[in-house]
Each structure stands twice: as C-alpha cells, then as structure tokens.
Design an enzyme around this catalytic site. Sequence first.
Site, mmCIF file in Angstrom:
data_model
loop_
_atom_site.group_PDB
_atom_site.id
_atom_site.type_symbol
_atom_site.label_atom_id
_atom_site.label_comp_id
_atom_site.label_asym_id
_atom_site.label_seq_id
_atom_site.Cartn_x
_atom_site.Cartn_y
_atom_site.Cartn_z
ATOM 1 N N GLU A 1 46.058 52.520 40.238
ATOM 2 C CA GLU A 1 46.711 51.211 40.317
ATOM 3 C C GLU A 1 48.208 51.401 40.525
ATOM 4 O O GLU A 1 48.861 50.612 41.201
ATOM 5 C CB GLU A 1 46.456 50.409 39.038
ATOM 6 C CG GLU A 1 47.106 49.042 39.024
ATOM 7 C CD GLU A 1 46.683 48.202 37.821
ATOM 8 O OE1 GLU A 1 47.563 47.564 37.212
ATOM 9 O OE2 GLU A 1 45.484 48.172 37.501
ATOM 10 N N ARG B 1 43.830 42.672 41.022
ATOM 11 C CA ARG B 1 45.021 43.513 41.174
ATOM 12 C C ARG B 1 45.334 43.830 42.635
ATOM 13 O O ARG B 1 45.862 44.891 42.958
ATOM 14 C CB ARG B 1 44.856 44.822 40.384
ATOM 15 C CG ARG B 1 44.610 44.622 38.892
ATOM 16 C CD ARG B 1 45.784 43.957 38.195
ATOM 17 N NE ARG B 1 45.458 43.725 36.791
ATOM 18 C CZ ARG B 1 44.914 42.610 36.311
ATOM 19 N NH1 ARG B 1 44.662 41.601 37.135
ATOM 20 N NH2 ARG B 1 44.662 42.470 35.024
ATOM 21 N N SER C 1 49.309 50.706 33.587
ATOM 22 C CA SER C 1 47.963 51.222 33.831
ATOM 23 C C SER C 1 47.966 52.128 35.054
ATOM 24 O O SER C 1 48.407 51.733 36.125
ATOM 25 C CB SER C 1 46.977 50.071 34.052
ATOM 26 O OG SER C 1 46.861 49.279 32.888
#
Length: 304
Positions: free
Chosen positions: A296, A175, A226
Amino acid sequence: MKELLNELREANIGNLLVNEPMSQHTTMKIGGPADLFIEPVNVDSFPIMMKILHKYNIKWRVIGRGSNLLVDDLGIEGVVIKLSNGIDHLKLSEEGIVTVGGGFSIITLSTLLSRKGYSGLEFASGIPGSVGGAVYMNAGAHGSDISNILVKSQILFEDGSIEWLTNEEMEFSYRTSILQQKKPGICIQAVFQLEKGEVTKIKSDMQKNKDYRKETQPWNLPCAGSIFRNPLPYFAGQLIEKAGLKGLKMGGAMVSEMHANFIVNTGNATFKDVIDLIEYIKQVVKDKYNISMETEVEIVRRKS
C-alpha cells in the site's frame, strides 16, 4: 538545472531547494536528496510551474506529508513538488460544502470541522496525511473512506494539465482511485460534502478513533502507515502476525510489535532494509498461506 532554477525564481513559483533530503519530508525518515524540491506558493502557480517544467523536459512528482512514502536512499531524480503551506486553503459553506487545498492536513481538517458540528470526516481523525494524498489513496478507516464524502477533486495530470473530476470519474475502490495507474495524477484541491451533526457525538467518535490508533499503531516511531493492502477477506496484519513475523528485524527496519502491518525505523534503517523486509514478508505469507501481498505504501526508486 541553473536555467530552470532561474526561470522558476523569476516566475515566483515558491520555495526552491536543491538536493533537499527526502528523509526530512517522509514520516519514515528515509530518503536521499531530490534534485530540485519545490513548495508552490499557491494553486494558481501550478499552470505556470508545469509549463516551465515541460519546457525543460524534466521528471517531476508530487508529495503531500510523506506519510505513505518510502524513498530510495539515492534520492529522487528530477523535481519533487510538495503540497504544503501554499496549498492549504480552506473554505466552508453553511451547507457543509468544504473546498480545501491538497496540502491541508487531513487530521487538522477533521478536527476543525468537528468543532463546527460537521460530520463525515470522523474516520480521518488519526490519518497522518494530506487531503491530496487521502484522495489519491481513497484513504479510509473505521468503516468509511474519502469516496463517501468527495464531490469533486482538482487533479494535476502527468502531462501538466489540470481538470476537475467528479466522484464517479475518480473510480474509487478499496484504497484505490483512477489516479494511481489508469490516469496518473495528484489532487491539488478537493470539494467535500459533509452533514450537520451533534458536536458532542462527533467529538466522541473522533476521540475513540484517535485512542484506537494510539493503542494499536506505532506512530511513536518513524513509519509509513500500513505497508500492505488487506488481501480481502483477510487482514494483512493478522496474516503477518500469524506467520510469526512480529518483531522481525532487518538492519534498522522492524516489523512493529504493536501492529504487524507496520514497519518501523528503529533509528538507522535504510531503504534497502525496509525493501528486504517487505520482500521477505511477501515470500513467507505466500509460502505459508498461498496469498499474494501487495504494498500500500508508495515506493520510489531512483533509476539513475
């Protein structure tokens, strides 16, 4: 601001909006006004636009579809550049080389390519963001991510310069890409390499991914995907659920009862509600398991 607006209008940069509410451009449905909101007409307008913005020494940032973004209720200082209709071109070669604008929906892209029998983007069939955002975050799911298919990406850097970076130069990891901290920038165009596959199987795999997301993630309510990165080898959602925080509310923000790594806007959540909930979750998980949680979702605070 008036002189800046006039110069941008004269240059035919694209759609210009003053004090545009960011709540209209984020999937969380939270966020105050941007001083100036620009939707460029095409990729070629970027060098001209950036030259003008630098002339006036004004702060700017780029957004896609706002699916991984939490914006302050006070809004965003300076200019917000949205990759949208003008930056959504698509070119596909018979060899499976895809050139696509950063504003193109990653879900739409995966669907279109699956119908043509190209494999490699099945994992993205339920990711509600743009190509540019997906490259920036190295978005992924179901065991794959953007780094597996990207050939190169055209990047707009903070100083206004534009250049192509190869897959290796993007320094992808979980990510993460070089664009987030080491060399801040945003993808305005990307080239992917896909492979020919069996249409029936590709569509079947994509449908399974879509069904899984529908059954396990609360996209029926405003949310930003998320909230936390998985603190590998653990999963953020499992830690939050194990800590007994599912369904916890602060103001209008709530830890989803469907997936604990999602915070949903129950209808009237403020930026502060979400931030308070994030900080509380971090503290509880740290106290219980001695694990530090990192967000995130991109959090944008107004400094003035």
